[in-house]
Design a protein around this motif. Structure first.
Motif, mmCIF file in Angstrom:
data_model
loop_
_atom_site.group_PDB
_atom_site.id
_atom_site.type_symbol
_atom_site.label_atom_id
_atom_site.label_comp_id
_atom_site.label_asym_id
_atom_site.label_seq_id
_atom_site.Cartn_x
_atom_site.Cartn_y
_atom_site.Cartn_z
ATOM 1 N N UNK A 316 0.840 -1.213 0.000
ATOM 2 C CA UNK A 316 0.000 0.000 0.000
ATOM 3 C C UNK A 316 0.870 1.256 0.000
ATOM 4 N N UNK A 317 0.443 2.246 -0.759
ATOM 5 C CA UNK A 317 1.205 3.493 -0.899
ATOM 6 C C UNK A 317 0.736 4.501 0.139
ATOM 7 N N UNK A 318 1.697 5.090 0.834
ATOM 8 C CA UNK A 318 1.424 6.192 1.757
ATOM 9 C C UNK A 318 2.196 7.404 1.220
ATOM 10 N N UNK A 319 1.476 8.375 0.726
ATOM 11 C CA UNK A 319 2.132 9.546 0.157
ATOM 12 C C UNK A 319 1.672 10.803 0.871
ATOM 13 N N UNK A 320 2.468 11.858 0.717
ATOM 14 C CA UNK A 320 2.120 13.160 1.272
ATOM 15 C C UNK A 320 1.727 14.085 0.124
ATOM 16 N N UNK A 321 0.862 15.060 0.374
ATOM 17 C CA UNK A 321 0.481 15.988 -0.705
ATOM 18 C C UNK A 321 1.672 16.704 -1.323
ATOM 19 N N UNK A 322 2.733 16.933 -0.533
ATOM 20 C CA UNK A 322 3.876 17.671 -1.068
ATOM 21 C C UNK A 322 4.625 16.871 -2.132
ATOM 22 N N UNK A 323 4.475 15.543 -2.109
ATOM 23 C CA UNK A 323 5.151 14.737 -3.123
ATOM 24 C C UNK A 323 4.593 15.007 -4.516
ATOM 25 N N UNK A 324 3.345 15.462 -4.595
ATOM 26 C CA UNK A 324 2.805 15.830 -5.900
ATOM 27 C C UNK A 324 3.514 17.067 -6.439
ATOM 28 N N UNK A 325 3.923 17.963 -5.566
ATOM 29 C CA UNK A 325 4.689 19.136 -6.009
ATOM 30 C C UNK A 325 6.043 18.689 -6.561
ATOM 31 N N UNK A 326 6.705 17.764 -5.863
ATOM 32 C CA UNK A 326 7.975 17.228 -6.354
ATOM 33 C C UNK A 326 7.782 16.527 -7.696
ATOM 34 N N UNK A 327 6.700 15.777 -7.815
ATOM 35 C CA UNK A 327 6.435 15.063 -9.063
ATOM 36 C C UNK A 327 6.174 16.033 -10.201
ATOM 37 N N UNK A 328 5.437 17.098 -9.922
ATOM 38 C CA UNK A 328 5.146 18.121 -10.922
ATOM 39 C C UNK A 328 6.441 18.715 -11.469
ATOM 40 N N UNK A 329 7.350 19.101 -10.579
ATOM 41 C CA UNK A 329 8.618 19.681 -11.018
ATOM 42 C C UNK A 329 9.489 18.690 -11.756
ATOM 43 N N UNK A 330 9.549 17.455 -11.273
ATOM 44 C CA UNK A 330 10.389 16.440 -11.911
ATOM 45 C C UNK A 330 9.880 16.101 -13.300
ATOM 46 N N UNK A 331 8.576 16.009 -13.460
ATOM 47 C CA UNK A 331 8.014 15.720 -14.779
ATOM 48 C C UNK A 331 8.365 16.830 -15.781
ATOM 49 N N UNK A 332 8.286 18.064 -15.340
ATOM 50 C CA UNK A 332 8.609 19.177 -16.239
ATOM 51 C C UNK A 332 10.064 19.107 -16.689
ATOM 52 N N UNK A 341 11.824 28.177 -16.541
ATOM 53 C CA UNK A 341 10.370 28.073 -16.645
ATOM 54 C C UNK A 341 9.817 27.266 -15.472
ATOM 55 N N UNK A 342 10.501 26.187 -15.110
ATOM 56 C CA UNK A 342 10.073 25.374 -13.966
ATOM 57 C C UNK A 342 10.125 26.202 -12.690
ATOM 58 N N UNK A 343 11.159 27.023 -12.559
ATOM 59 C CA UNK A 343 11.273 27.877 -11.368
ATOM 60 C C UNK A 343 10.075 28.817 -11.251
ATOM 61 N N UNK A 344 9.678 29.399 -12.379
ATOM 62 C CA UNK A 344 8.541 30.317 -12.363
ATOM 63 C C UNK A 344 7.253 29.573 -12.029
ATOM 64 N N UNK A 345 7.050 28.399 -12.626
ATOM 65 C CA UNK A 345 5.821 27.644 -12.378
ATOM 66 C C UNK A 345 5.710 27.202 -10.923
ATOM 67 N N UNK A 346 6.841 26.855 -10.305
ATOM 68 C CA UNK A 346 6.827 26.452 -8.897
ATOM 69 C C UNK A 346 6.966 27.645 -7.960
ATOM 70 N N UNK A 347 7.212 28.824 -8.518
ATOM 71 C CA UNK A 347 7.392 30.070 -7.763
ATOM 72 C C UNK A 347 8.491 29.938 -6.717
ATOM 73 N N UNK A 348 9.611 29.369 -7.144
ATOM 74 C CA UNK A 348 10.787 29.353 -6.279
ATOM 75 C C UNK A 348 11.442 30.728 -6.293
#
Length: 496
Positions: A316-332, A341-348
């Motif tokens: 069973x997978x136990x994930x945190x909501x913040x991992x979706x943010x990491x996944x979003x950036x990694x996919x880009x 562009x990734x920096x702007x989209x993530x607002x770093x």
């Protein structure tokens, strides 16, 4: 209701809500009534959307508790977050426990000198908590000492009571915790998204996955959160609470439509409106409270269990909501979206954090490069020693070649400082290198060459036949070698 499941914990919600408001009427509101207390209820201080309490009663020393309260009051007054206030108090609580130790037995701030602080650093070094957490303790204490001196809250504090940059525990640099694509394929399935028992949490999950927001920022989205540019494209406007600034991220038509539907649901339940896109569903008759991250995390755990999301080992997978943010950036990054562009989209605030995603991509590509079978025009394997003295330089050259000299069916291994003398005849060039990923292109080119050779032979064009047969021979050697690669069974299957 302690220990109740997430679906059952709202039975006493209205009674709790009524009790809180009665308590506020009795106790009063504002700093004048709240500051003297040793437990602050933040809603009485006009801080909406939080039920947090700041506890100073766990600081044993009265001479430390009073400046601690003034410090936290000052930090909140200048706009520091509630989370930061909680971190500050926890740090002061731990420091209070250290000072109460009989071996230290400090009787006032006058006793807190550099020697005591060094002893506390040694005590922190044995603390099992993470390096980052311990570093935050040191940072909060240092800010506290500086504020005491600056504002004159206690003139007895020694000037030597300070921490220096080298005193801070150095956390290890970690790669992003992106979710495996196997897991993402499960959570993104429409059938699984429809397993959410309420549309609000389903939409919030879509926003987290497709926009890369932090969960706290997503829960606190404003009701009117969609803006459009001159071309009519939709963007999600949100408050980056970590950086204390507004930010924008483009959204697709599905998310835009779901947000519009959510706005209608909010107005149906709260006709007078709410400032939040996701008002708390319970203990919120007037719609003034946003959904809490704690509530969403509880719903998320139940949803994952309901969908039976599993990892590659069937667990069973136990994930945190913040991992979706990491996944979003990694996919880009993996899709070759420019890092800026990734920096702007993530607002770093800087490219340093975004660089973590680029490092992950570089590590992944290099691992595949080292494992892949590189073949030259003779069908001979070109070996790469990952541990060799030139490994780093060779990989740098490969990256440069891929970026500047990529071919439709391989890569040029010629140093970029040299001029190629072969003029588009790469399949007869000794510097040409290819890998199994280009097998489809090689097979297609082989078919085209066979047709050219046949047509040229029929027309009696011997020179054309000779030139293309040389290329065809090299191509046959390449394909044969690549298809024989035991680590690429799918390539052989495609050839059948």
């Amino acid at each position: 209701m302690r220990g109740a499941s997430h679906d059952q914990n709202g039975q006493l919600a209205f009674l709790r809500y009524a009790h809180e408001h009665l308590e506020d009427l009795v106790c009063g509101n504002g700093w004048e009534t709240e500051f003297p207390r040793d437990v602050w209820v933040l809603r009485r201080l006009g801080m909406e959307g939080t039920g947090a309490r700041l506890r100073f009663d766990r600081i044993a020393q009265p001479w430390l508790r009073e400046p601690a309260k003034r410090f936290v009051h000052w930090r909140l007054s200048i706009g520091r977050s509630v989370n930061q206030a909680v971190v500050d108090i926890l740090a002061l609580n731990r420091f209070s426990g250290f000072l109460a130790d009989p071996r230290v037995a400090a009787g006032g701030l006058a006793a807190v000198d550099r020697k005591v602080l060094e002893r506390y650093l040694a005590d922190l070094a044995t603390d099992p908590r993470s390096t980052l957490t311990r570093s935050r303790d040191v940072s909060s204490l240092n800010a506290f000492f500086n504020a005491v001196r600056r504002h004159g809250w206690d003139d007895t504090l020694p000037a030597s009571a300070t921490y220096y940059p080298e005193d801070f525990p150095r956390p290890d640099k970690r790669l992003p915790r992106a979710l495996a694509e196997q897991v993402m394929a499960q959570v993104e399935q429409p059938a699984n998204l429809d397993r959410w028992h309420n549309p609000e949490s389903r939409l919030l999950t879509l926003v987290l996955m497709r926009c890369g927001l932090r969960v706290g920022d997503a829960c606190n989205l404003a009701f009117d959160c969609i803006v459009r540019d001159a071309d009519g494209a939709a963007y999600l406007r949100y408050l980056n609470r970590k950086m204390k600034r507004e930010a924008l991220v483009p959204i697709d038509e599905e998310v835009e439509g779901e947000i519009t539907a959510q706005q209608r649901r909010v107005l149906e339940r709260w006709p007078d409106g709410s400032r939040w896109l996701f008002p708390a569903p319970r203990m919120n008759p007037d719609g003034t409270r946003p959904l809490t991250t704690h509530s969403y995390r509880g719903q998320l755990a139940v949803w994952l269990e309901r969908c039976e999301v599993r990892d590659e080992h069937g667990r069973p997978v136990h994930l945190t909501p913040h991992q979706w943010r990491h996944t979003f950036g990694t996919r880009l990054i993996n899709r070759d979206v420019p890092q800026e562009v990734v920096r702007v989209l993530l607002d770093h605030s800087s490219g340093e954090m975004t660089a973590h995603y680029a490092r992950l991509h570089d590590t992944t590509v290099r691992r595949h490069w080292e494992r892949a079978r590189n073949v030259n025009i003779k069908g001979e394997s070109v070996t790469v020693d990952p541990a060799g003295p030139l490994a780093e330089a060779t990989w740098a050259k490969q990256r440069l070649c891929r970026a500047t000299q990529a071919l439709p069916n391989g890569y040029c291994g010629l140093p970029v400082q040299k001029t190629c003398p072969h003029a588009n005849a790469c399949l007869t060039c000794p510097m040409f290198i290819t890998t199994p990923e280009f097998l489809p292109q090689h097979r297609e080119q082989r078919q085209q060459l066979l047709q050219i050779v046949s047509a040229a032979a029929a027309r009696g064009q011997a020179r054309v036949v000779e030139m293309n047969r040389q290329v065809l021979g090299n191509l046959e050697q390449i394909i044969t070698t690549l298809e024989a690669d035991p680590e690429q069974p799918e390539a052989t299957a495609d050839a059948s």
